[in-house]
Motif scaffolding. Structure first.
Motif, short mmCIF file in Angstrom:
data_model
loop_
_atom_site.label_atom_id
_atom_site.label_comp_id
_atom_site.label_asym_id
_atom_site.label_seq_id
_atom_site.Cartn_x
_atom_site.Cartn_y
_atom_site.Cartn_z
N GLY A 32 0.81 -1.21 0.00
CA GLY A 32 0.00 0.00 0.00
C GLY A 32 0.84 1.25 0.00
N LYS A 33 0.12 2.37 0.02
CA LYS A 33 0.76 3.69 0.06
C LYS A 33 0.04 4.53 1.10
CE LYS A 33 2.03 7.64 -2.88
NZ LYS A 33 2.00 8.20 -4.24
N TRP A 34 0.79 5.06 2.04
CA TRP A 34 0.24 5.83 3.15
C TRP A 34 0.70 7.29 3.03
CZ3 TRP A 34 1.04 0.81 3.07
CH2 TRP A 34 0.19 -0.05 3.77
N SER A 35 -0.23 8.21 3.22
CA SER A 35 0.10 9.63 3.18
C SER A 35 0.16 10.22 4.59
CB SER A 35 -0.94 10.40 2.35
OG SER A 35 -0.95 9.94 1.02
N PHE A 36 0.81 11.37 4.70
CA PHE A 36 0.83 12.17 5.93
C PHE A 36 1.55 11.48 7.09
CE2 PHE A 36 -3.35 13.08 3.79
CZ PHE A 36 -2.92 14.22 3.13
N SER A 37 2.77 11.02 6.85
CA SER A 37 3.56 10.38 7.90
C SER A 37 4.46 11.44 8.55
CB SER A 37 4.40 9.24 7.31
OG SER A 37 5.09 8.56 8.33
N SER A 38 3.91 12.14 9.53
CA SER A 38 4.61 13.28 10.14
C SER A 38 5.89 12.86 10.85
CB SER A 38 3.68 13.97 11.14
OG SER A 38 2.56 14.52 10.49
N ARG A 42 5.03 22.75 6.92
CA ARG A 42 6.01 22.21 5.98
C ARG A 42 7.12 21.45 6.72
NH1 ARG A 42 6.33 24.61 0.89
NH2 ARG A 42 8.60 24.76 0.98
N GLY A 43 7.51 21.99 7.87
CA GLY A 43 8.60 21.39 8.61
C GLY A 43 8.29 20.04 9.24
N THR A 44 7.02 19.61 9.17
CA THR A 44 6.68 18.29 9.73
C THR A 44 7.14 17.16 8.83
OG1 THR A 44 4.48 18.19 8.70
CG2 THR A 44 4.64 19.25 10.87
N GLY A 45 7.40 17.47 7.56
CA GLY A 45 7.85 16.42 6.64
C GLY A 45 6.88 15.25 6.57
#
Length: 392
Positions: free
Chosen positions: A129-135, A185-188
């Motif tokens: 799978g593909k996961w978004s928003f991995s802070s 932005r800095g959370t990457g």
């Protein structure tokens, strides 16, 4: 102040100064990450037997607020990554030993959304799978993510069943170009890509057990911290960092207004309308902080006494938490609109707090619809169903 907060405040100027670099890098700078790691903020909810501090959740929230007031991205990463050790305490001891035995300062990224499917095989699962928003993911050595349980053909079950699973950094890819946004932005918070990764059963846990508040019983945990409701502890770090951003924005605004003279030639100190706006915004942000912390204190006291925190109380607690986030960001809007053209320059921290706060408010944990519905319906004697019970 607690030992973690003491460390943070001793390095406050460094954290604040790293904000612009994080914006450019689109991840926390190495300096910021090192300060957070050395402070122990990520170990605040970690079990003592693995080098954790096991603090009262209020102390974790207040520390996250303080970090968010210095740099929104640093506060966000501390608040999200800092909750994962709390959940790892419920996993099989073999998984805890594997991660914390290697390094009790290990950071774990998320997200919990089941964006991939775990196919059962002998001894575990194969995950794709593909996961978004991995802070904060660039600074993490493991991930704790949600996965939809699949059948033997790799198709997600219906009705869905969700697992939370653990994978080491060697088992997934980070898409370096997947995070280019207007705020935080800095959370990457980049995308993760997983292809045919094997996950042994001991590195999985049924999400319903965690969300339902029964994980402490399955894990044999008796500490008050681990009996605490998931629906309060999980949003806590996120909303605390957001309130911290609002406090940081207010501090920047007040500092800039002290000597400012409007284009009319009137000093801001002599403008009763701007003074009213500042006072109202300050009161709203303070109310947001107080409301969030009051819920934490009340839930802790009940949990410590062995009393159940009911579904109705949890729903109202989520309503309070969500409303606190919206109230704080509305207050930031009020002061930002009265900050003058100078605040719009990208070299001023106020505009970054403003951007970060709005992106933070867009997190799913701050969506009010189903939460307000569930809390009101429960108070009226109804029984929320389906999505209206989610994350409560």
């Amino acid at each position: 102040m607690g030992q973690v907060l003491d460390h943070i405040m001793a390095h406050a100027e460094e954290i604040r100064a790293q904000g612009p670099e994080g914006d450019q890098l689109m991840r926390l700078s190495d300096t910021s990450a090192k300060i957070l790691q050395d402070s122990g903020v990520i170990r605040m909810l970690q079990p003592k037997e693995y080098g954790g501090l096991e603090v009262h959740p209020r102390e974790f929230a207040e520390t996250t607020m303080a970090i968010g007031a210095l740099d929104g991205a640093a506060g966000w990463v501390a608040g999200i990554v800092g909750v994962h050790p709390w959940e790892l305490a419920f996993f099989d001891k073999k998984a805890q030993d594997e991660i914390w035995g290697e390094d009790n300062d290990m950071w774990m990224a998320s997200p919990y959304a089941p964006m991939g499917v775990a196919k059962p095989v002998d001894g575990g699962y194969i995950l794709n799978g593909k996961w978004s928003f991995s802070s904060g993911t660039d600074h993490c050595g493991w991930i704790m993510i949600g996965a939809a349980l699949g059948d033997q053909d790799g198709n997600a079950l219906n009705p869905p069943q969700v697992l939370h699973v653990l994978l080491p950094r060697s088992d997934y890819e980070i898409d370096p170009d997947s995070w280019n946004v207007v705020g935080l932005r800095g959370t990457g918070s980049k995308d993760l890509i997983i292809k045919d990764a094997f996950i042994p059963t001991y590195r999985t846990i049924d999400a319903d057990i965690v969300l339902g508040g029964n994980a402490w019983q399955h894990a044999g945990r008796t500490e008050t911290l681990y009996k605490f409701p998931f629906s309060c502890i999980f949003p806590l770090g996120i909303t605390s960092s957001l309130i911290g951003m609002a406090e940081g924005a207010l501090a920047c605004h007040i500092a800039a207004q002290k000597e400012r003279v409007a284009v009319t030639g009137i000093p801001i100190k002599d403008d009763p309308y701007v003074l009213y706006a500042i006072g109202e915004a300050a009161a709203e942000i303070a109310a947001s902080r107080a409301a969030l912390l009051e819920t934490v204190d009340r839930f802790w006291d009940k949990t410590e006494k062995g009393q159940e925190v009911t579904f109705e109380e949890r729903a109202i607690g989520r309503r309070t938490q969500t409303a606190a986030a919206w109230r704080a960001v509305r207050a930031v809007d009020e002061i930002f609109a009265r900050s003058g053209g100078g605040a719009m320059h990208l070299n001023t921290p106020l505009q970054r707090f403003w951007r970060d706060a709005h992106v933070g408010l867009s997190h799913a944990i701050h969506v009010p619809g189903s939460i307000f519905h569930a809390s009101a319906l429960t108070q009226l004697g109804g029984e929320p169903q389906g999505v209206h019970r989610s994350m409560i």
